[in-house]
Design an enzyme around this catalytic site. Structure first.
Site, PDB file in Angstrom:
ATOM      1  N   GLY B  10       0.884  -1.151   0.000  1.00  0.00           N
ATOM      2  CA  GLY B  10       0.000   0.000   0.000  1.00  0.00           C
ATOM      3  C   GLY B  10       0.920   1.198   0.000  1.00  0.00           C
ATOM      4  N   CYS B  11       0.489   2.345  -0.526  1.00  0.00           N
ATOM      5  CA  CYS B  11       1.489   3.361  -0.788  1.00  0.00           C
ATOM      6  C   CYS B  11       0.916   4.757  -0.927  1.00  0.00           C
ATOM      7  CB  CYS B  11       2.212   3.049  -2.091  1.00  0.00           C
ATOM      8  SG  CYS B  11       2.950   1.430  -2.113  1.00  0.00           S
ATOM      9  N   ALA B  12       1.859   5.720  -1.053  1.00  0.00           N
ATOM     10  CA  ALA B  12       1.506   7.087  -1.390  1.00  0.00           C
ATOM     11  C   ALA B  12       2.139   7.419  -2.730  1.00  0.00           C
ATOM     12  CB  ALA B  12       2.045   8.039  -0.329  1.00  0.00           C
ATOM     13  N   ARG B  39       1.335   7.159   5.042  1.00  0.00           N
ATOM     14  CA  ARG B  39       1.012   6.156   4.017  1.00  0.00           C
ATOM     15  C   ARG B  39       2.227   5.287   3.681  1.00  0.00           C
ATOM     16  NH1 ARG B  39      -3.949   7.120   1.576  1.00  0.00           N
ATOM     17  NH2 ARG B  39      -3.475   5.568  -0.002  1.00  0.00           N
ATOM     18  N   ASN B 202       0.411   2.450  -6.442  1.00  0.00           N
ATOM     19  CA  ASN B 202      -0.156   2.094  -5.156  1.00  0.00           C
ATOM     20  C   ASN B 202      -1.118   0.964  -5.416  1.00  0.00           C
ATOM     21  OD1 ASN B 202      -1.586   1.827  -2.815  1.00  0.00           O
ATOM     22  ND2 ASN B 202      -2.637   3.807  -2.972  1.00  0.00           N
TER      23      ASN B 202
END
Lengths: 506, 366, 146
Positions: B10-12, B39, B202
């Site tokens: 999961g990411c920014a 994030r 993401n």
């Protein structure tokens, strides 16, 4: 002729407390096992004729009947199992090739049962098929490597003309089963179900009865070594044409429909005289090499004005990957591969049980080979031979199939109880017979309904599985072996299948 | 050190594009990413800047990461087979950074030795070969007048580590990652790059196995076992080799549903039908929002059913994309327009052009 | 629209389960094994499977719109139920003259079991069943109720 050494295969247990002598069993058995004696108002059974089809058991209104495999008290012998002894006695008595029906029943490994599917957890949300669309629509036929588009013209700018495609609402088709090997009503059930569901059934090599011409849009017609019933009209009405090279149940073997089965209707369909044997030669006598296959593929493409996909059906044998690659290079738009567990209406038992390889291994190798050669997009792969459930379908697609053929599963839906006596023509379930007294037993409306129900149930289950994986279009599963893990297999087997062992991550 | 495992994450993500071609310091994108600190989890961050090497604008800029400097001679030998190295230097880093455990970074400016039919294909093959064959070396980026800076750490720390505030670019894209299992390898961070295309992502691809095998058909080797890698290669395949118009990329990577295609009129219907039949192997499935930087522009795309966030904003000639609106507001408090991307929607900005909206297929969520 | 039992002779397999089920339904106990094995008086089936060659079908009272049995009944015992359209015999009024038996063009009105001076015919299970048991138990849908 002396008394046979063959003992009855089945034991019929009639519960005298329950039997009401209503004689339903007597009337239902085409093998004349049961008979009623009015003198003592009792039904007797001649077990030696029983094939274990369970028709009488199913219809008995009081549940008075039970038919079981007879336990034979041979001295236990790991080398000589009962089936081998029986077969030997039979041959000693008849001097002939042993015939059988349906698919191989030997306990070779079933790789579907050693493959496990994946599901999403946390990092990737699973999708609820009741709330979100999950697409299982499938197209069979050659795919272009890329599209030529004049992007400035927007949608009208598409320059590439797509190769002809078969559009399926579920990646499942009905296998080739000829009118002749199965009854008119059985074939009608299949084709009407195919139409309702939005898939295809296959004529087999027996030609196409004119009664089915109006339903040709849902029929793939076969051109086999006997060329029975192949006419311009036959090719014209069909949705696609399949060249049958081999069959999983009998690789390397032709076919034989005995003359007794060639009724006026069958004669009309196959275009052979009534009562004459219909013999399909082992090879096509105009195909002795791959370039001959190419010639036939293109002859059929010419005959159908390049508007219909041409399929080539082969049996899964040791060198299947190279053969499939050859078929693709010979112009096949679809390659159908039939594994060792594929069914038949009649085959020598020794062939059925010993020749060919399991479809899972064949599929994995064919898909791999075509990808390595960069020609995977040039043909769709349809596999056959032992698909039993929606999970088998999903695993097959994850291994690389575009769609699956089901034969035995479809017949089971029609009532088949797998007694393997298709070749006798005395099918008590009205499927593999031409006897008008027996064919009536399959009401095509019921047959169609049951087939439609089966495919509907499978499509719901396939969507559940896909949703669980977080996949909402079946093309994202096709060849996605990351979604498969092997259990209880050797490293070599997993390697041939191209899957990791359960427990290994990405 | 190189992890041969695929890391779901999961990411920014964030991106800035100055459509008037104005070049700005990388400081801006660091500030945008800082807002989305939560994030990421400190296991990966990275940036791609476009227009940062104007003095070598026509040369291929190779950013190469060495786990082990012994691989260097082997790499340079390979580079020199088809290219001439115009300049070679180590990439400057901030010596006072808290990040101490890091590999070595070199950049090479290359021009092809002889004109070929397609020098870009030569670059692709070279990148694939180094990444797959040479242990301890990894090509981080290979485009012209652009470069990728990435590593293990929070994105703002990685940015300062590479001193990206000292570069000026017309477009910046950035990534902060939250992998669900640990990664100790700098090459595994985003952006993933091939030639001019850089991808920050993401999400996780359930279709990874299909996409990888599909790409193998076209000669791409997915050596990094990360799903983002396949996106970079798909973008290269579609935009560069198949010459797909970027505004239609969403129609392939996150194509419309059959039910939507059925409702279209001709010739649109046949067009989308053909796209889906032909490009089934390129369909991305699973949750994702991605930003792709390319020569002269940037676009954002979200998955077919919008399982990951993406917001677009405009302020004058500047086009912004980010996982969260706050990341845009942090650097551009007053925006002319703010818009959340719909499912399957492509939002493109190009130099010296207005914003081009891609084909939109928002599927109504139940 | 009055529902009728329809016959599909192309799918009748001649198993006669309809006859057996009909008998049980009209037996004293309604239990199949008891009705056949214990009850001394077994009712007649009101549906009969006619068979010749490969053709067979299960035939029961057609409940004719113009029913000769009703027209020829001396006492008015044979009558049509206005609500359901079913032709029924009022056993209290029946004197056993057998005019109905003689006039039925289908031969589906029979004398009842020995010693009874009334007739046996299909009563569509007196409207007690949503689907008549002969229809419900036909394994091949050769009988339908529509």
């Amino acid at each position: 002729m002396a008394k046979s050494l063959l003992f009855p295969e089945f034991k019929i247990e009639r519960d005298a407390e329950r039997c009401i002598s209503c004689q339903v069993c007597v009337r239902q058995c085409a093998n004349e096992v049961h008979s009623y004696d009015p003198e003592d108002d009792t039904v007797y059974s001649a077990e030696e004729h029983c094939v274990g089809c369970q028709r009488c058991v199913t219809l008995c209104p009081t549940g008075a009947l039970e038919i079981r495999k007879r336990e034979i008290g041979f001295r236990p012998n790991a080398n000589w199992d009962v089936a081998s002894i029986r077969n030997l006695y039979k041959q000693a008595e008849t001097g002939g090739v042993l015939l059988t029906g349906m698919g191989c029943d030997k306990p070779y490994p079933i790789y579907w049962d050693h493959l496990l599917l994946n599901a999403s957890q946390v990092t990737n949300p699973s999708i609820d098929p009741l709330r979100e669309p999950i697409e299982i629509r499938t197209f069979l036929g050659k795919k272009e490597p890329f599209l030529e588009v004049a992007w400035s013209e927007e949608f009208a700018g598409l320059k590439t003309r797509l190769a002809p495609q078969l559009e399926l609402s579920i990646p499942v088709l009905f296998s080739a089963m000829s009118y002749g090997s199965i009854s008119y009503n059985a074939f009608r059930s299949l084709v009407e179900a195919a139409k309702e569901i939005g898939t295809f059934c296959n004529s087999g090599e027996g030609g196409l009865h004119p009664g089915f011409y109006p339903l040709g849009d849902w029929i793939i017609v076969q051109v086999a070594s006997g060329r029975f019933g192949v006419t311009p009209e036959y090719l014209e009405v069909a949705a696609a044409v399949e060249i049958k090279i081999g069959q999983g149940a009998k690789p390397g073997i032709g076919g034989h429909l005995p003359g007794e089965k060639v009724s006026p209707e069958i004669s009309r369909t196959r275009r052979i005289p009534v009562g004459s044997d219909a013999i399909s030669p082992a090879p096509h006598h105009d195909i002795y090499s791959i370039e001959d296959l190419e010639r036939l593929v293109f002859a059929l493409k010419e005959a159908t004005r390049y508007e219909k996909p041409i399929s080539v059906k082969i049996a899964a044998v040791h060198n299947v990957a190279a053969i499939a690659s050859g078929a693709v290079r010979a112009g096949a738009d679809i390659v159908a591969i039939d594994g060792i567990r594929g069914g038949t209406g009649a085959a020598p038992q020794v062939i059925r049980d010993n020749v060919g390889i399991p479809i899972e291994l064949a599929l994995a190798q064919v898909d791999e080979r075509l990808r390595k050669e960069g020609i995977r997009h040039r043909a769709s792969i349809v596999i056959a031979g032992g698909i039993r459930s929606s999970s088998d379908v999903v695993k097959a697609i994850a291994l690389g199939a575009d769609a699956v053929y089901i034969g035995t599963s479809a017949l089971l839906a029609l009532g088949c109880h797998l007694c393997q006596k298709c070749y006798t023509g005395k099918c008590n379930w009205g499927i593999a017979t031409q006897d008008p007294y027996l064919t009536k037993r399959l009401n095509p409306q019921m047959g169609k309904r049951r087939l439609v129900n089966l495919l509907r149930a499978w499509s719901l289950e396939i969507k559940e599985i896909l949703g669980g994986m977080g996949i909402n279009a079946i093309e994202s599963l096709r060849g996605n072996r990351e979604q498969l893990r092997a259990v209880g297999l050797t490293k070599e087997e997993a390697q041939v299948l191209g899957v990791k062992m359960a427990g290994e991550g990405w | 050190m190189r992890e041969k495992v695929r890391i779901p994450s999961g990411c920014a993500v964030a991106g800035i594009l100055h459509q008037d071609g104005r070049r700005v310091s990388g400081e801006v994108i660091i500030r945008s990413m800082e807002v989305m600190h939560e994030r990421s989890n400190g296991l990966g961050g990275g940036f791609a800047g476009y227009g940062i090497y104007p003095q070598f604008a026509e040369l291929y800029a190779f950013h190469v990461l060495y786990d082990d400097l012994s691989a260097r001679s082997e790499v340079e030998e390979l580079l020199q087979k088809d290219f001439t190295i115009e300049q070679e230097e180590s990439i400057p880093i901030w010596e006072n950074s808290t990040i101490t455990d890091h590999p070595f970074f070199f950049r090479y400016f290359l021009y092809p030795k002889r004109t070929r039919d397609n020098e870009e294909d030569v670059v692709v093959r070279l990148v694939m070969t180094i990444n797959a064959m040479i242990e301890g070396a990894y090509v981080v980026s290979s485009g012209k007048n652009m470069g990728v800076f990435k590593g293990v750490g929070y994105p703002e720390d990685i940015g300062r580590f590479f001193r990206i505030e000292e570069y000026e670019g017309y477009c910046w894209i950035a990534h902060g990652r939250f992998p669900t299992n640990s990664v100790g390898w700098w090459g595994g961070a985003h952006p993933f790059n091939l030639l001019q295309f850089s991808v920050v992502h993401n999400g996780e691809l359930s279709s990874y196995g299909v996409n990888r095998r599909y790409l193998e058909n076209f000669g791409y080797l997915c050596t990094l076992q990360t799903d983002t890698e396949v996106i970079a290669y798909l973008v290269d395949l579609l935009l560069r080799r198949h010459r797909v118009d970027p505004s239609f990329l969403g129609a392939i990577l996150a194509g419309p549903f059959w039910s939507q295609i059925e409702e279209m009129n001709e010739p649109q219907k046949s067009f989308y039908r053909a796209l889906r039949i032909t490009y089934g192997g390129a369909l991305l499935n699973g949750p994702f929002s991605i930003i792709v930087g390319f020569e002269g522009g940037m676009f954002g795309l979200v998955d077919r059913i919008k399982l990951r966030p993406m917001v677009a904003g405009w302020s004058g000639d500047t086009f912004y994309l980010a996982s969260e609106e706050s990341a845009i507001r942090a650097i551009a408090p007053s925006l002319d327009v703010v818009k959340a991307l719909h499912a399957g929607e492509v939002m493109i900005g190009r130099l010296k052009e207005g914003i081009c909206h891609g084909q939109e297929f928002a599927f109504p969520r139940v | 629209m009055v529902k009728r039992i329809r016959i599909h002779e192309e799918y009748c397999i001649g198993c006669r389960l309809c006859e057996i089920i009909c008998m049980v339904k009209h037996s004293a106990s309604g239990k199949i094994i008891k009705a056949f094995r214990k009850e001394s008086e077994r009712p007649l089936p009101r549906v009969r499977v006619e068979e010749e060659g490969y053709t067979s079908f299960a035939l029961q009272c057609r409940h004719c719109d113009e029913a000769p049995c009703v027209e020829n009944c001396l006492t008015g015992a044979m009558h049509r139920d206005e609500a359901t359209g079913v032709v029924l015999c009022d056993e209290d009024l029946c004197v056993g003259c057998w005019m109905c038996v003689m006039s039925c063009p289908f031969g589906v009105v029979e004398r009842k079991e020995k010693g009874k001076t009334t007739v046996s015919k299909c009563d569509v299970c007196a409207g007690k069943e949503e689907i008549p048991p002969c229809v419900k138990n036909c394994p091949n849908e050769a009988l339908t109720y529509e």
